[in-house]
Design an enzyme around this catalytic site. Structure first.
Site, PDB file in Angstrom:
ATOM      1  N   LYS A  13       0.828  -1.217   0.000  1.00 50.22           N
ATOM      2  CA  LYS A  13       0.000   0.000   0.000  1.00 50.22           C
ATOM      3  C   LYS A  13       0.859   1.263   0.000  1.00 50.22           C
ATOM      4  O   LYS A  13       0.666   2.160  -0.806  1.00 50.22           O
ATOM      5  CB  LYS A  13      -0.923   0.048   1.240  1.00 50.22           C
ATOM      6  CG  LYS A  13      -1.824  -1.146   1.405  1.00 50.22           C
ATOM      7  CD  LYS A  13      -2.692  -1.022   2.655  1.00 50.22           C
ATOM      8  CE  LYS A  13      -1.905  -1.026   3.967  1.00 50.22           C
ATOM      9  NZ  LYS A  13      -1.180  -2.266   4.261  1.00 50.22           N
ATOM     10  N   ARG A  88      -9.219   1.337   9.033  1.00 50.29           N
ATOM     11  CA  ARG A  88      -8.709   0.013   9.355  1.00 50.29           C
ATOM     12  C   ARG A  88      -9.668  -0.738  10.276  1.00 50.29           C
ATOM     13  O   ARG A  88      -9.351  -1.827  10.739  1.00 50.29           O
ATOM     14  CB  ARG A  88      -7.388   0.184  10.083  1.00 50.29           C
ATOM     15  CG  ARG A  88      -6.199  -0.437   9.392  1.00 50.29           C
ATOM     16  CD  ARG A  88      -4.984   0.015  10.177  1.00 50.29           C
ATOM     17  NE  ARG A  88      -3.836  -0.778   9.954  1.00 50.29           N
ATOM     18  CZ  ARG A  88      -2.761  -0.373   9.275  1.00 50.29           C
ATOM     19  NH1 ARG A  88      -2.739   0.798   8.709  1.00 50.29           N
ATOM     20  NH2 ARG A  88      -1.718  -1.156   9.175  1.00 50.29           N
ATOM     21  N   ARG A 127      11.762  -5.198   4.830  1.00 48.96           N
ATOM     22  CA  ARG A 127      11.404  -3.786   4.637  1.00 48.96           C
ATOM     23  C   ARG A 127      12.370  -2.865   5.384  1.00 48.96           C
ATOM     24  O   ARG A 127      12.744  -3.108   6.516  1.00 48.96           O
ATOM     25  CB  ARG A 127       9.983  -3.544   5.138  1.00 48.96           C
ATOM     26  CG  ARG A 127       9.624  -2.071   5.163  1.00 48.96           C
ATOM     27  CD  ARG A 127       8.143  -1.834   5.117  1.00 48.96           C
ATOM     28  NE  ARG A 127       7.446  -2.268   6.307  1.00 48.96           N
ATOM     29  CZ  ARG A 127       6.113  -2.186   6.449  1.00 48.96           C
ATOM     30  NH1 ARG A 127       5.373  -1.736   5.450  1.00 48.96           N
ATOM     31  NH2 ARG A 127       5.548  -2.599   7.552  1.00 48.96           N
ATOM     32  N   ARG A 160      11.796  -1.075  10.902  1.00 55.52           N
ATOM     33  CA  ARG A 160      10.778  -0.765  11.897  1.00 55.52           C
ATOM     34  C   ARG A 160      10.754  -1.826  12.978  1.00 55.52           C
ATOM     35  O   ARG A 160      10.833  -3.021  12.679  1.00 55.52           O
ATOM     36  CB  ARG A 160       9.401  -0.706  11.218  1.00 55.52           C
ATOM     37  CG  ARG A 160       9.152   0.599  10.533  1.00 55.52           C
ATOM     38  CD  ARG A 160       7.953   0.558   9.640  1.00 55.52           C
ATOM     39  NE  ARG A 160       6.769  -0.061  10.243  1.00 55.52           N
ATOM     40  CZ  ARG A 160       5.584  -0.092   9.646  1.00 55.52           C
ATOM     41  NH1 ARG A 160       5.431   0.454   8.464  1.00 55.52           N
ATOM     42  NH2 ARG A 160       4.553  -0.663  10.232  1.00 55.52           N
ATOM     43  N   ARG A 171       0.002  -8.449  14.033  1.00 54.28           N
ATOM     44  CA  ARG A 171      -0.597  -7.488  13.097  1.00 54.28           C
ATOM     45  C   ARG A 171      -1.459  -8.182  12.052  1.00 54.28           C
ATOM     46  O   ARG A 171      -2.502  -7.676  11.663  1.00 54.28           O
ATOM     47  CB  ARG A 171       0.510  -6.674  12.427  1.00 54.28           C
ATOM     48  CG  ARG A 171       1.067  -5.603  13.364  1.00 54.28           C
ATOM     49  CD  ARG A 171       2.433  -5.139  12.944  1.00 54.28           C
ATOM     50  NE  ARG A 171       2.450  -4.491  11.663  1.00 54.28           N
ATOM     51  CZ  ARG A 171       3.496  -4.454  10.850  1.00 54.28           C
ATOM     52  NH1 ARG A 171       4.629  -5.060  11.203  1.00 54.28           N
ATOM     53  NH2 ARG A 171       3.437  -3.836   9.711  1.00 54.28           N
TER      54      ARG A 171
HETATM   55  P1  ADP Z   1       1.716  -1.447   7.567  1.00 46.06           P
HETATM   56  O1  ADP Z   1       2.310  -0.581   6.502  1.00 46.06           O
HETATM   57  O2  ADP Z   1       2.592  -2.572   7.892  1.00 46.06           O
HETATM   58  O3  ADP Z   1       0.316  -1.861   7.271  1.00 46.06           O
HETATM   59  P2  ADP Z   1       1.340   0.974   9.073  1.00 46.06           P
HETATM   60  O4  ADP Z   1       2.577   1.756   8.946  1.00 46.06           O
HETATM   61  O5  ADP Z   1       0.186   1.356   8.221  1.00 46.06           O
HETATM   62  O6  ADP Z   1       1.676  -0.562   8.882  1.00 46.06           O
HETATM   63  O7  ADP Z   1       0.855   0.975  10.584  1.00 46.06           O
HETATM   64  C1  ADP Z   1       1.731   0.694  11.637  1.00 46.06           C
HETATM   65  C2  ADP Z   1       0.944   0.659  12.943  1.00 46.06           C
HETATM   66  O8  ADP Z   1       0.352   1.938  13.171  1.00 46.06           O
HETATM   67  C3  ADP Z   1      -0.223  -0.317  12.990  1.00 46.06           C
HETATM   68  O9  ADP Z   1       0.191  -1.619  13.369  1.00 46.06           O
HETATM   69  C4  ADP Z   1      -1.124   0.329  14.038  1.00 46.06           C
HETATM   70  O10 ADP Z   1      -0.652   0.093  15.359  1.00 46.06           O
HETATM   71  C5  ADP Z   1      -0.942   1.810  13.739  1.00 46.06           C
HETATM   72  N1  ADP Z   1      -1.937   2.303  12.770  1.00 46.06           N
HETATM   73  C6  ADP Z   1      -1.713   2.747  11.507  1.00 46.06           C
HETATM   74  N2  ADP Z   1      -2.856   3.105  10.896  1.00 46.06           N
HETATM   75  C7  ADP Z   1      -3.844   2.877  11.812  1.00 46.06           C
HETATM   76  C8  ADP Z   1      -5.252   3.035  11.796  1.00 46.06           C
HETATM   77  N3  ADP Z   1      -5.911   3.496  10.716  1.00 46.06           N
HETATM   78  N4  ADP Z   1      -5.926   2.701  12.925  1.00 46.06           N
HETATM   79  C9  ADP Z   1      -5.303   2.257  14.028  1.00 46.06           C
HETATM   80  N5  ADP Z   1      -3.989   2.067  14.089  1.00 46.06           N
HETATM   81  C10 ADP Z   1      -3.247   2.381  13.008  1.00 46.06           C
HETATM   82  P1  ADP Z   2       2.319  -1.748   3.264  1.00 48.64           P
HETATM   83  O1  ADP Z   2       2.297  -0.251   3.247  1.00 48.64           O
HETATM   84  O2  ADP Z   2       1.083  -2.347   2.638  1.00 48.64           O
HETATM   85  O3  ADP Z   2       2.584  -2.308   4.623  1.00 48.64           O
HETATM   86  P2  ADP Z   2       4.853  -1.509   1.812  1.00 48.64           P
HETATM   87  O4  ADP Z   2       4.534  -0.672   0.630  1.00 48.64           O
HETATM   88  O5  ADP Z   2       5.561  -0.884   2.937  1.00 48.64           O
HETATM   89  O6  ADP Z   2       3.496  -2.246   2.327  1.00 48.64           O
HETATM   90  O7  ADP Z   2       5.659  -2.787   1.292  1.00 48.64           O
HETATM   91  C1  ADP Z   2       6.162  -3.758   2.192  1.00 48.64           C
HETATM   92  C2  ADP Z   2       7.556  -4.178   1.723  1.00 48.64           C
HETATM   93  O8  ADP Z   2       7.462  -4.887   0.481  1.00 48.64           O
HETATM   94  C3  ADP Z   2       8.503  -3.024   1.470  1.00 48.64           C
HETATM   95  O9  ADP Z   2       9.799  -3.428   1.844  1.00 48.64           O
HETATM   96  C4  ADP Z   2       8.412  -2.800  -0.056  1.00 48.64           C
HETATM   97  O10 ADP Z   2       9.639  -2.283  -0.585  1.00 48.64           O
HETATM   98  C5  ADP Z   2       8.166  -4.197  -0.562  1.00 48.64           C
HETATM   99  N1  ADP Z   2       7.286  -4.244  -1.736  1.00 48.64           N
HETATM  100  C6  ADP Z   2       6.267  -3.404  -2.050  1.00 48.64           C
HETATM  101  N2  ADP Z   2       5.668  -3.779  -3.201  1.00 48.64           N
HETATM  102  C7  ADP Z   2       6.330  -4.891  -3.625  1.00 48.64           C
HETATM  103  C8  ADP Z   2       6.196  -5.766  -4.754  1.00 48.64           C
HETATM  104  N3  ADP Z   2       5.252  -5.586  -5.661  1.00 48.64           N
HETATM  105  N4  ADP Z   2       7.044  -6.814  -4.850  1.00 48.64           N
HETATM  106  C9  ADP Z   2       8.011  -7.019  -3.918  1.00 48.64           C
HETATM  107  N5  ADP Z   2       8.192  -6.234  -2.830  1.00 48.64           N
HETATM  108  C10 ADP Z   2       7.360  -5.185  -2.682  1.00 48.64           C
END
Ligand code: ADP
Ligand code: ADP
Ligand code: ZN
Length: 226
Positions: A13, A88, A127, A160, A171
């Site tokens: 995302k 979420r 990541r 992270r 998660r």
């Molecule tokens: P990921 O990219 O792995 O999905 P995020 O960076 O979006 O993770 O989120 C990291 C953490 O921040 C989540 O595990 C949660 O604790 C918090 N968080 C992010 N967005 C939300 C949301 N919309 N509602 C509640 N908690 C959130």
């Molecule tokens: P999210 O925001 O949904 O948690 P991220 O965009 O942070 O996901 O992506 C998670 C990890 O996977 C990052 O290290 C990113 O560089 C990698 N990644 C993202 N898209 C792809 C893809 N299409 N193929 C392989 N790795 C990817």
């Protein structure tokens, strides 16, 4: 253009949100990034959010909803925005609906990234993100040009703390229980576009493009209806 990016942690995302935001000069609202920034700066919000984030749980809805409401009120969101990682939970989705109604706005599309757990775990474990500009990399799938340094701002790349194995499991569970129901919720509105999240980053961007341009042509009833 107003988009919601929905999907499990690691689905890509943030990566796609960054690409879309650069290309269309549209504001990207990543609640995770905003919360991490608040934790780093030890603001009142950050102090409250920290324990939830460390354990992989959702930060309480009221805090996150307020944060998004404030952010949507800023000038940069006037042209449109990309919501990355919000809503979420059902309560967040319902709150967003109320906020949008007040603003007289509609969401164009909800992009739902589908991907299996094995791949999610591979992605999350490799990541890395830039300390400075928050750009996201992967040590294997999307490495920076210079080891450990951001291509964009030369900032340090860090892992992270919630991308550790134990927290990742928590998660994924939280995602299944609290976020997955949103797929059905937005499906009944006809807003969901399912996107196969497996493939190269550029391929996923093409799939996203296709869905976003369809939003302009194929779904006029969604955009004009209330
Ligand atoms: P990921 O990219 O792995 O999905 P995020 O960076 O979006 O993770 O989120 C990291 C953490 O921040 C989540 O595990 C949660 O604790 C918090 N968080 C992010 N967005 C939300 C949301 N919309 N509602 C509640 N908690 C959130
Ligand atoms: P999210 O925001 O949904 O948690 P991220 O965009 O942070 O996901 O992506 C998670 C990890 O996977 C990052 O290290 C990113 O560089 C990698 N990644 C993202 N898209 C792809 C893809 N299409 N193929 C392989 N790795 C990817
Ligand atoms: Zn950077």
């Amino acid at each position: 253009m107003r988009l919601i990016l929905l999907g499990p942690p690691g689905a890509g995302k943030g990566t796609q949100a960054q690409i879309l935001s650069d290309r269309y000069e549209t504001d990207k609202i990543s609640t995770g990034d905003i919360l991490r920034d608040a934790v780093g700066k030890k603001t009142p919000l950050g102090l409250k959010a920290k324990e939830y984030m460390d354990s992989g749980r959702l930060v309480p809805d009221d805090l996150v909803v307020e944060l998004v409401r404030e952010r949507l009120g800023t000038d940069s969101c006037r042209k449109g925005y990309i919501l990355d990682g919000f809503p979420r939970s059902m309560l967040q989705a319902e709150s967003l609906e109320k906020i949008l109604k007040q603003r007289g706005e509609l969401i164009d599309r909800v992009l739902f990234f589908e991907i299996g757990d094995d791949e999610l775990i591979r992605r999350l474990s490799g990541r890395r993100s830039c300390e400075g500009c928050k750009r996201v990399y992967h040590i294997e799938f999307n490495p920076p040009v210079k080891d450990g340094k951001c291509d964009s701002c030369n900032g340090n790349l860090i892992q992270r703390s919630d991308d550790r194995k134990e927290t990742v499991k928590a998660r994924l569970k939280v995602y299944r229980e609290e976020t997955e129901p949103l797929i059905a919720y937005y499906n009944t509105n006809g807003l969901i576009s399912r996107i196969d999240g497996l493939g190269k980053i550029e391929e996923i961007t093409k799939r996203v493009d296709r869905e976003v341009s369809r939003a302009d042509d194929d779904y006029p009833e969604v955009r004009s209806g209330d």
